[in-house]
Design a protein around this motif. Structure first.
Motif, PDB file in Angstrom:
ATOM      1  N   ARG A 166     -73.662  26.348 -58.281  1.00 40.94           N
ATOM      2  CA  ARG A 166     -72.697  27.216 -58.950  1.00 40.94           C
ATOM      3  C   ARG A 166     -73.493  28.166 -59.823  1.00 40.94           C
ATOM      4  O   ARG A 166     -74.325  27.740 -60.621  1.00 40.94           O
ATOM      5  N   SER A 167     -73.265  29.484 -59.669  1.00 41.76           N
ATOM      6  CA  SER A 167     -74.079  30.452 -60.389  1.00 41.76           C
ATOM      7  C   SER A 167     -73.237  31.675 -60.741  1.00 41.76           C
ATOM      8  O   SER A 167     -72.129  31.858 -60.242  1.00 41.76           O
ATOM      9  N   ARG A 168     -73.802  32.507 -61.582  1.00 43.01           N
ATOM     10  CA  ARG A 168     -73.141  33.753 -61.969  1.00 43.01           C
ATOM     11  C   ARG A 168     -73.815  34.911 -61.267  1.00 43.01           C
ATOM     12  O   ARG A 168     -75.042  35.019 -61.227  1.00 43.01           O
ATOM     13  N   ALA A 169     -73.000  35.797 -60.689  1.00 40.88           N
ATOM     14  CA  ALA A 169     -73.482  37.021 -60.051  1.00 40.88           C
ATOM     15  C   ALA A 169     -72.753  38.184 -60.715  1.00 40.88           C
ATOM     16  O   ALA A 169     -71.622  38.505 -60.350  1.00 40.88           O
ATOM     17  N   GLY A 170     -73.383  38.793 -61.703  1.00 35.35           N
ATOM     18  CA  GLY A 170     -72.704  39.833 -62.470  1.00 35.35           C
ATOM     19  C   GLY A 170     -71.556  39.237 -63.257  1.00 35.35           C
ATOM     20  O   GLY A 170     -71.732  38.278 -64.017  1.00 35.35           O
ATOM     21  N   ALA A 171     -70.372  39.779 -63.073  1.00 36.51           N
ATOM     22  CA  ALA A 171     -69.200  39.283 -63.787  1.00 36.51           C
ATOM     23  C   ALA A 171     -68.538  38.109 -63.073  1.00 36.51           C
ATOM     24  O   ALA A 171     -67.595  37.513 -63.596  1.00 36.51           O
ATOM     25  N   GLU A 172     -69.014  37.758 -61.884  1.00 38.99           N
ATOM     26  CA  GLU A 172     -68.376  36.722 -61.078  1.00 38.99           C
ATOM     27  C   GLU A 172     -69.128  35.403 -61.177  1.00 38.99           C
ATOM     28  O   GLU A 172     -70.356  35.372 -61.254  1.00 38.99           O
TER      29      GLU A 172
END
Length: 250
Positions: free
Chosen positions: A171-177
């Motif tokens: 589970r990771s963050r890609a920009g605002a998502e």
């Protein structure tokens, strides 16, 4: 109880026992009710969604979108192949399945950027040194019909339902998502039916990137023997869910 001088009296010990008995019974009853209530509350709580549940949810979100933007990239592709797709970028619709964009491919040993329109089972491409799109057969070029990627049953969306052994990955963050991975495998036949390349007898690894909250499929990464014996990867990125797309014959 003892008799003293013709009178009956309660001993202090006996009185305490009689006084405590109703309180003990009440405590047991209350404890039983409390335990039952806790067990009932615990058992009634729904289990958390599984990886398969999230894939099913993402399937419905993608179908409901009706149109998406698409970017495809290939890595570890064998240079000795004479015809294969390197990348693609464009947009498509699901009703009807259609695509308008540019495909970068090696055709007959020559790499080229090919403007492409696919609609109603037909394919138009603008080949190098040709002034306009020409109608052609995908089989003659050795590439799949890109419109099939957008088919609401047998296209990319169909892979979600055929994924075997899905499990949550990173589970990771890609920009605002915030993106939740789901990993699994795909039967080789499923991959070859869609992309017209690969070993139909082998399994392919697949990793989906699902955007939390709205559960859009943001990426699909498929790795396996597309061009055996080499192991290659194709990654599809999807965006612009539901934005208007018009595909017309050139």
């Amino acid at each position: 109880m003892r008799s003293r001088g013709g009178r009956h009296t309660l001993t202090r010990t006996g009185g305490a026992r009689l006084a405590l008995a109703p309180a003990a019974v009440l405590a047991l009853v209350l404890a039983g009710c409390s335990d039952g209530a806790d067990e009932s509350a615990t058992s009634s709580a729904p289990p958390p969604p599984t990886a398969a549940d999230r894939l099913a949810q993402a399937h419905d979100v993608l179908v409901d979108a009706g149109s998406v933007g698409l970017t495809l990239t290939g890595t570890d592709l064998p240079e000795d192949e004479t015809s294969y797709i390197i990348s693609a970028e464009g947009a498509g619709t699901m009703e009807p399945p259609a695509f308008d964009g540019t495909i970068t491919a090696v055709i007959a040993g020559v790499q080229a950027d090919i403007p492409t329109v696919a609609l109603d089972g037909e394919l138009w491409v603008k080949l190098p040194y040709v002034p306009a799109h020409v109608n052609t057969d995908p089989a003659e070029l050795g590439v799949p019909d890109p419109a099939t990627l957008f088919d609401p049953e047998d296209g990319l969306v169909g892979l979600l339902e055929q994924t075997q052994g899905p499990e949550f990955g990173e589970r990771s963050r890609a920009g605002a998502e915030v993106v939740q991975q789901v990993v699994g495998t795909l039967p080789g036949e499923t991959v070859t039916d869609l992309l017209l390349v690969g070993d139909a007898e082998s399994e392919f690894d697949v990793t989906y990137g699902l955007v939390e909250e709205d559960w859009q499929v943001r990426s699909v990464e498929i790795t396996g023997p597309f061009y055996p014996p080499a192991t290659s990867t194709y990654t599809v990125t999807l965006d612009a869910y539901g934005e208007p797309v018009t595909v017309t014959q050139p």
